[in-house]
Design a protein around this motif. Structure first.
Motif, PDB file in Angstrom:
ATOM      1  N   LEU A 198      14.810 -40.621   5.096  1.00 42.49           N
ATOM      2  CA  LEU A 198      14.634 -39.978   6.398  1.00 42.49           C
ATOM      3  C   LEU A 198      15.168 -40.876   7.499  1.00 42.49           C
ATOM      4  O   LEU A 198      14.998 -42.101   7.460  1.00 42.49           O
ATOM      5  CB  LEU A 198      13.149 -39.710   6.673  1.00 42.49           C
ATOM      6  CG  LEU A 198      12.469 -38.604   5.874  1.00 42.49           C
ATOM      7  CD1 LEU A 198      10.998 -38.507   6.257  1.00 42.49           C
ATOM      8  CD2 LEU A 198      13.173 -37.271   6.090  1.00 42.49           C
ATOM      9  N   GLY A 199      15.766 -40.253   8.484  1.00 45.52           N
ATOM     10  CA  GLY A 199      16.173 -40.965   9.683  1.00 45.52           C
ATOM     11  C   GLY A 199      15.542 -40.314  10.905  1.00 45.52           C
ATOM     12  O   GLY A 199      15.122 -39.155  10.862  1.00 45.52           O
ATOM     13  N   ALA A 200      15.448 -41.096  11.971  1.00 50.05           N
ATOM     14  CA  ALA A 200      15.037 -40.603  13.295  1.00 50.05           C
ATOM     15  C   ALA A 200      13.585 -40.143  13.382  1.00 50.05           C
ATOM     16  O   ALA A 200      13.226 -39.414  14.298  1.00 50.05           O
ATOM     17  CB  ALA A 200      15.972 -39.485  13.777  1.00 50.05           C
ATOM     18  N   VAL A 201      12.762 -40.566  12.428  1.00 48.22           N
ATOM     19  CA  VAL A 201      11.336 -40.226  12.534  1.00 48.22           C
ATOM     20  C   VAL A 201      10.464 -41.483  12.512  1.00 48.22           C
ATOM     21  O   VAL A 201       9.259 -41.404  12.294  1.00 48.22           O
ATOM     22  CB  VAL A 201      10.881 -39.252  11.427  1.00 48.22           C
ATOM     23  CG1 VAL A 201      11.453 -37.869  11.683  1.00 48.22           C
ATOM     24  CG2 VAL A 201      11.265 -39.762  10.043  1.00 48.22           C
ATOM     25  N   ALA A 202      11.089 -42.634  12.728  1.00 44.39           N
ATOM     26  CA  ALA A 202      10.356 -43.904  12.792  1.00 44.39           C
ATOM     27  C   ALA A 202      11.311 -44.906  13.427  1.00 44.39           C
ATOM     28  O   ALA A 202      12.439 -44.571  13.771  1.00 44.39           O
ATOM     29  CB  ALA A 202       9.933 -44.368  11.404  1.00 44.39           C
ATOM     30  N   SER A 203      10.871 -46.142  13.550  1.00 38.42           N
ATOM     31  CA  SER A 203      11.759 -47.156  14.127  1.00 38.42           C
ATOM     32  C   SER A 203      12.791 -47.640  13.121  1.00 38.42           C
ATOM     33  O   SER A 203      13.632 -48.475  13.434  1.00 38.42           O
ATOM     34  CB  SER A 203      10.935 -48.339  14.637  1.00 38.42           C
ATOM     35  OG  SER A 203      10.116 -47.914  15.699  1.00 38.42           O
ATOM     36  N   ARG A 204      12.676 -47.160  11.909  1.00 36.14           N
ATOM     37  CA  ARG A 204      13.677 -47.495  10.900  1.00 36.14           C
ATOM     38  C   ARG A 204      13.946 -46.264  10.053  1.00 36.14           C
ATOM     39  O   ARG A 204      13.083 -45.387   9.920  1.00 36.14           O
ATOM     40  CB  ARG A 204      13.166 -48.627   9.999  1.00 36.14           C
ATOM     41  CG  ARG A 204      11.930 -48.218   9.239  1.00 36.14           C
ATOM     42  CD  ARG A 204      11.446 -49.282   8.278  1.00 36.14           C
ATOM     43  NE  ARG A 204      10.229 -48.764   7.649  1.00 36.14           N
ATOM     44  CZ  ARG A 204      10.019 -48.772   6.335  1.00 36.14           C
ATOM     45  NH1 ARG A 204      10.896 -49.280   5.511  1.00 36.14           N
ATOM     46  NH2 ARG A 204       8.904 -48.285   5.849  1.00 36.14           N
ATOM     47  N   PRO A 205      15.137 -46.203   9.452  1.00 37.33           N
ATOM     48  CA  PRO A 205      15.364 -45.187   8.432  1.00 37.33           C
ATOM     49  C   PRO A 205      14.692 -45.677   7.152  1.00 37.33           C
ATOM     50  O   PRO A 205      14.598 -46.886   6.932  1.00 37.33           O
ATOM     51  CB  PRO A 205      16.885 -45.181   8.289  1.00 37.33           C
ATOM     52  CG  PRO A 205      17.306 -46.567   8.670  1.00 37.33           C
ATOM     53  CD  PRO A 205      16.290 -47.094   9.644  1.00 37.33           C
TER      54      PRO A 205
END
Lengths: 164, 819, 340
Positions: free
Chosen positions: C257-264
């Motif tokens: 997942l990307g763009a749902v935390a400070s990191r992928p």
């Protein structure tokens, strides 16, 4: 720490001519074109890479001059809207934008035309979808894009028919 | 001496109606058009504005000494230099170029630095020390109604209410009580902004004769000129404003801007040219865009789907200043009765000050919001009454040459034809309801003015004037104060004059938007230019044609009224062999009458309504539009896509079809952007920790406008029923086509998945929430849930024309009862 | 006009030379390649490095090498990545990710390395200096409070790179080079869940290349959610790479997942769940639910955060259906607004 000079001197190749220019080192290509070379045909709408109004061709590729540091441009081939017409004869893209409603207020036109030129240089007969994709980095607030797509299609046809 | 007989009017056109390269097209395509920020003068300095970081505060002190001492800084200005306030409307002179005692939104200018270059000016801004005392803030009109103190302004109706008004045309409650059905709906329309590609820029200088010249990206050089003279306290005749070609306006460059006064003042003080160009973020603060409006619409309907009465209430979030607000407030209601027969109408509106950038006129000025509400409600009515939404509308369109309940005169109308045309183009009858799961069609209609019937300041003079000079070379120079903002006003001017004189538009040179040279035009707003400038131009050209005909008739052995102007030549009507060139005709006329010039001017007809407030809404003509939007909605995510839009616009006559079509598609584009994603939204931080109230998305990345990949194909039909009040019959096209798009999308979404989104923009989260409600068996709707108690005043009561009224107010309850 | 602050300028020709400059100048120097991330940030005064070290002249950063897998120089532009037939044919998910970064012009300028090192983003941070002054700054830069989560001691700015989740799902590594030496780090391990200190890369290290493993037998895809078909950063990126047996059984699966935390990040449980199963509608729905439970979007980017969480399962579904071989072209067109 490297010393920061007040001005840098560079030779920029713009529209086929070498231009000796001296500018503050923080300047982007956009600022140097507009402010130091008086080439104000290249516009600015955000200066943050969010609108495409400042697009110019660098080595044939459409880039955003607002994000391109001028110091990085020495030795590269820069093309702006001012260099597109052949004397007083408009480039087919310019003629098409003027004739088919591709240009209303005209402010996005330079970036649009330069971006479209790069497309047609590579793909002489692009589909409507390809034109839409290629111009997806150029915002326009007037036209709703449709007459821009039509202008590019018309110019592509004219170019294929050897009108230049 | 008898007046010379008039040459006959044209029945066939050489130029009008034919696709043509616009007169400014070449310069734009080669990058030669000089926008304001492209201008450079010797010894030019650069200005930057220091803006308030606080949404509401008292300015206790400003210390500019450190900035003033900075290398490269020539001048630092503060509010102390600007004692005189300004405002676009005489009734709301509530702004100062730089704040004097109070800042009212984050971004309110407090000081300015004029320096050798922009970098130095920007750096010096950091050295200005301002002491603020923070005040409580108002973030919404509901909050403004609830919190009358502290007042954002010390004028207005009361508390934080800027404008509050009520009009009733016939007894609406009585009509609602005897209606078969009464529909009551709440709608909300979020604010959005113009986002012209060109950021506002201005260059002020002192000309050789010592007078001020301001070259600026303004839509309204005349109003700016007046305000400059007032604020700077210099004679108006010593001020010249040149409206540079606007890189898009859409209403955002109608108000005079703080920056314009600042550079003008600085140039006068320094005797050097001073330029400013706003950053994109600052353009969001200058704003003057679409008001957020909450609406309550109660509509009575008969069983056969005819309207009996409507009670419309609106609540506007005005932002921090008056701007066009008094007019905007009216516009959230006054055009509502123009599209469909509405026997009685009550309209209450309230505009509240909030600590946000001022709202004002954006394309459609105040009317897209109620139009959205009304057209969505009509879709609900049609659904309930099991009527086809197109058929229902067709049966109740207003008739040509009729009056509305509110005494607006509807002249020509092609609305019925517009509806029939979009129904046909979109395959409405065959396709609607048969597109399959998640796909739908929606229809909506609208109207717009062809110019406001009354000027922004009260006067009896013309709204537009044109002067034409004929040179013996054949060159035709046309002077007019009208302003090219991309809409093609120069092209309209050249085209009309060329047609009237029977010459190619290439002979015509337009000199426009220069208050030092050109005769008056009030500006590029309210879709007034084609009609008002156009009528003035035709009058001036007609006078010249009379003169030329009088001179040529003798040589052509005919009568002046038998002289025909066409194809760069002058002919005798009865014998095309008797002819001379246009240049020869000029030479004859110049020899006979002296230098050839003529003026023409135009003022709109007096409106039939005579009650106080009847001045907002009347127009020489109204355009009409009908639109069908097709949509696909993903039922799992609420994701909305729009594959196709059809629109028919009643334009009267398309002067240059390329431009007309471009305006229509451009309007649809902007409407679709508003419908789906454009939002001028704000964040208020947790009040316990911060008093911040900031623009959420002041950038072109975060303020979402449709890209080339997001824009569907638009199929346009231009409906041409020439309007007798308009030049060659041409009505407006710049604003009207935006209006039906938002409700047509909302209606299409309902057709696709059976949910109502009574709120703009229609974002996928709202659609998904409505779908979830539908799944749970709740009312499948997302939209406002309540309308606050607004202390609207007692209404101005006016009887509709068909109830024996005379257009005047009936005073008091007595008059009303008598009615 | 928004302008850059003053800075010094170095333009080395080799990686070694660049590494030496970085070692000498310390953290006040920053690398610049395409400039599409750093230049706007500098204009808004997020970063004001004393020295910019340009990587434009470093030819070594622009190589494409075929081996067992594929090695890509970090200085290749995203357009060059998209134009690479090897990437398009073997690493479809990565190709789709690269093709959806920003806009055509920004892909012509922005580099692979730049997209991997992209500064984390937040609507309270990606604003001008004046705007940030109006909120008294924020935790990520010059302030003390995270305005997204006022109780948070950690900055929750969001990772907005498209290429990273795709490369994580493909098991790619990067090479980091400094004057002290070089090391390889899996892309999955390149990031920390901290909006400020989001990269394990040290300031003196240069990300020089991306190494993709052999992709024989793997299918991959990337689904990006954003408001518009261009310009916008992801508000959700779902990358999937799956190795299928001949009968359609999942041998290995990696979902990122990307763009749902400070990191992928990799959602291990999602991949583990799919292992040994066929990509039935039920299995896809379950995998979607597992992955969705790991998404923690915050109110610091575009679109409603609850909605962004609600649609994660659907996007995982789009990805796995595409891998299963369903015809997803119409859905792709509706989401991405272009054929990919």
């Amino acid at each position: 720490m490297s010393a920061v000079p007040d001005r840098v001197h560079a030779t920029l190749r713009v529209n086929g001519e070498d231009q000796q220019v001296s500018f503050a080192p923080y300047k982007t290509l956009l600022e140097v074109l507009r402010e130091d070379l008086n080439l104000t045909g290249t516009k600015h709408g955000c200066e943050l890479g969010e609108c495409g109004a400042c697009a110019v061709l660098v080595d044939g590729e459409p880039l955003l001059s607002c994000l391109e540091l001028a110091v990085q441009c020495e030795g590269r081939d820069i093309q702006t809207i001012e260099g597109l017409a052949k004397g007083t004869e408009l480039h087919p893209l310019q003629a098409a934008f003027a004739d088919h409603g591709g240009s209303q207020c005209g402010y996005c036109t330079s970036g649009m035309v330069m971006t479209a030129k790069a497309l047609l240089d590579k793909e002489p007969a692009p589909s409507r979808e390809r034109i839409r994709e290629a111009l997806a980095g150029n915002l326009c607030r007037c036209t709703g894009y449709q007459q821009i797509w039509e202008s590019v299609e018309s110019a592509a046809k004219a170019l294929r028919e050897g009108k230049r | 001496m008898n007046a010379p007989a008039k040459p006959r009017e044209k029945t066939r056109f050489d130029t009008i109606g034919k696709p043509r390269r616009r007169v400014d097209g070449r310069a734009k395509a080669i990058g030669q058009t000089r926008f304001a920020d492209d201008l450079v003068l010797p010894r030019m300095l650069h200005a930057k504005l220091l803006r308030s970081p606080h949404p509401h505060a008292i300015v206790e002190s400003i210390d500019v000494s450190r900035a003033q001492a900075q290398r490269g800084v020539h001048l630092v200005l503060t509010g102390a230099e600007f004692p005189v306030p300004y405002g676009i409307m005489p009734v709301s002179q509530d702004e100062h170029p730089l704040a004097r005692e109070r800042v009212r939104y984050v971004g309110d200018p407090v000081a300015a630095v004029i320096a050798v270059d922009e970098q130095m000016a920007t750096e010096a801004l950091q050295l200005i020390d301002v002491k603020y005392r923070k005040l409580p803030t108002v973030a919404s009109p509901e909050e403004g109604l609830a919190k009358p103190e502290p007042r954002i302004h010390d004028y207005g109706e009361r508390g934080n209410i800027h404008r509050n008004q009520s009009y009733e045309f016939g007894d609406v409650e009585e009509a609602l009580a005897r209606s078969d059905h009464v529909f009551e709906d709440l709608f909300f329309y979020e604010g959005n902004t113009h986002l012209p590609m060109e950021q506002q820029a201005s260059l002020a200088s002192v000309e050789g004769d010592g007078k001020l010249l301001l070259q600026s990206s303004t839509q309204n050089p005349h109003y700016l000129h007046r305000q400059l003279a007032r604020v700077l306290q210099v004679p108006a005749a010593h001020v010249r404003v040149i409206a540079t070609p606007n890189g898009g306006g859409f209403g955002g460059k109608c108000d005079p801007g703080n920056h314009e006064f600042v550079v003008a003042k600085a140039a006068l003080m320094l005797g050097r040219p001073v330029k400013i160009c706003l950053t994109r973020e600052e353009v969001f603060y200058q704003h003057r865009g679409r008001h957020p409006v909450l609406m309550k619409v109660r509509t009575g309907v008969s069983n056969d789907g005819r309207l009996t009465a409507m009670h419309l209430q609106t609540l506007l979030d005005g932002g921090a200043y008056g701007s066009h607000g008094p007019a905007s407030t009216f516009y959230t209601g006054v055009l509502t009765p123009v599209t469909y027969e509405l026997p009685r109408f009550k309209f209450e509106a309230c505009r509240v000050f909030t600590n946000k950038p001022a709202c004002g006129p954006k394309r459609g000025h105040g009317t897209p919001q109620p139009r959205f509400g009304q057209e969505v409600q009509l879709d609900k009515i049609a659904e309930r009454l099991k009527l086809d939404p197109a058929e229902m509308r067709l049966r109740m369109v207003t008739q040509p040459d009729s009056l509305t309940a509110s005494w607006l005169h509807v002249g020509s109308t092609g609305l019925a034809e517009c509806i029939r045309k979009v129904v046909e183009m979109s395959g409405w009858k065959e396709r609607r309801g048969k597109l399959g799961a998640g796909r739908g069609l929606g229809l909506a209609c609208s109207t717009y003015m062809c110019g406001a019937g009354v000027s922004i300041y009260w006067n009896k003079m013309p709204h537009s004037a044109v002067q034409i000079l004929l040179d013996r070379s054949g060159q035709v120079t046309v002077y007019c104060g009208a302003t090219e903002i991309g809409q093609g006003s120069d092209d309209v001017l050249a085209g009309l004059v060329a047609e009237s004189l029977g010459i190619d538009p290439g002979w015509v040179r337009c000199v426009t938007g220069d208050t030092g040279i050109t005769p008056i035009d009030l500006g590029s707003y309210s879709s007034r230019v084609t009609i008002m400038m156009g009528n003035a131009a035709l009058q001036a050209a007609g006078r010249l044609r009379d003169t030329l005909a009088a001179a040529a008739a003798e040589a052509l052995d005919t009568l002046p009224d038998r002289v025909i102007f066409s194809q760069d030549r002058v002919f005798a009507a009865q014998d095309a062999g008797k002819t001379m060139s246009f240049i020869e005709a000029i030479a004859l006329a110049e020899a006979k009458f002296g230098t050839l010039a003529a003026v023409g001017s135009y003022a709109p007809p007096k409106p039939p309504g005579r009650y106080k407030g009847a001045g907002v809404g009347p127009s020489p003509a109204y355009s009409f539009s009908a639109c069908v939007v097709e949509t696909e909605v993903d039922e799992h995510t609420g994701w909305v896509t729009v594959p196709k839009i059809w629109i028919a616009h009643d334009i009267g006559r398309a002067l240059n079809p390329v431009l007309a079509r471009g305006q229509v598609i451009g309007g649809v584009y902007m409407g679709l952007g508003e419908a789906l994603m454009e939002e001028q939204a704000f964040r208020r931080l947790p009040p316990k920790l911060s008093s911040a109230l900031v623009h959420r998305n002041p950038s072109m990345l975060d303020y979402k406008s449709l890209t080339s990949l997001d824009m569907p194909e638009v199929e346009v039909a231009l409906i041409e029923y020439p309007d007798p009040n308009c030049p060659y019959g041409a009505k407006e096209v710049g604003q009207g086509p935006l209006l039906p798009v938002m409700p047509a999308l909302a209606n299409a979404i309902h057709d696709a998945v059976g949910v109502r989104i009574d709120e703009i923009p229609i974002t996928p989260d709202k659609v998904l929430r409505a779908l979830e409600k539908k799944e749970k068996g709740e009312a499948p709707r997302v939209g406002p849930e309540s309308f606050p108690s607004v202390p609207y005043p007692a209404p101005t009561f006016v009887l509709p024309p068909w109830e024996g009224g005379d257009g005047n107010e009936l005073k008091g309850q007595e008059g009303r009862k008598a009615a | 006009m928004m302008r850059m602050p003053w800075f010094g300028w170095q333009s080395p020709a080799t990686i070694a030379e660049a590494a030496k400059i970085l070692a000498g100048e310390g953290p006040q120097a920053m690398l610049i390649a395409g400039g599409t991330d750093l230049v706007p940030n500098m204009k808004r005064r997020h970063q004001t490095p004393a020295t910019l070290v340009s990587l434009r002249r470093v030819a070594e950063l622009r190589k494409i090498a075929n081996g067992a897998g594929l090695t890509l120089g970090a200085g290749l532009t995203l357009t060059e990545i998209v134009d690479s037939a090897a990437v398009r044919e073997k690493y479809r998910g990565f190709w789709q990710a690269a093709a959806q970064v920003a806009s055509p012009h920004l892909r012509n300028m922005g580099t692979l390395g730049g997209n991997l090192c992209l500064d984390t983003r937040c609507t309270y941070y990606n604003q001008s200096l004046e705007w940030r002054k109006a909120i008294d700054y924020c935790l990520k830069k010059d302030g003390e409070t995270c305005w997204v989560a006022t109780a948070s001691k950690r900055c929750v700015a969001v990772s907005s790179t498209d290429s990273a989740p795709a490369l994580i799902s493909l098991g790619a590594k990067v090479k980091l080079v400094s004057a002290q030496g070089e090391r390889e780090v899996a892309v999955a391990d390149l990031y920390k869940n901290d909006g400020i200190d989001y990269l394990v890369r040290k300031p003196e290290e240069i990300l020089t290349e991306v190494v993709l493993p052999d992709a024989q037998g793997w299918r991959s895809t990337y689904w990006k959610l954003r408001r518009r078909g261009s310009f916008d950063f992801p508000v959700l990126g779902v990358a999937a790479a799956v190795k299928l047996a001949a009968d359609g059984t999942v041998e290995q699966a990696r979902l990122a997942l990307g763009a749902v935390a400070s990191r992928p990040f990799l959602v291990d449980k999602g991949g583990e769940f799919l292992k040994g199963r066929k990509l039935t509608d039920e299995a896809i729905a379950e995998a979607g639910a597992i992955v969705a439970s790991r998404a923690k979007p915050m109110d610091n980017t575009d679109l409603d955060l609850y909605w962004r969480k609600d649609v994660v399962g659907s996007f995982v579904g789009h990805a796995l259906r595409e891998i299963r071989g369903d015809d997803m072209r119409a859905m792709r067109m509706r989401i991405a607004r272009q054929a990919l």
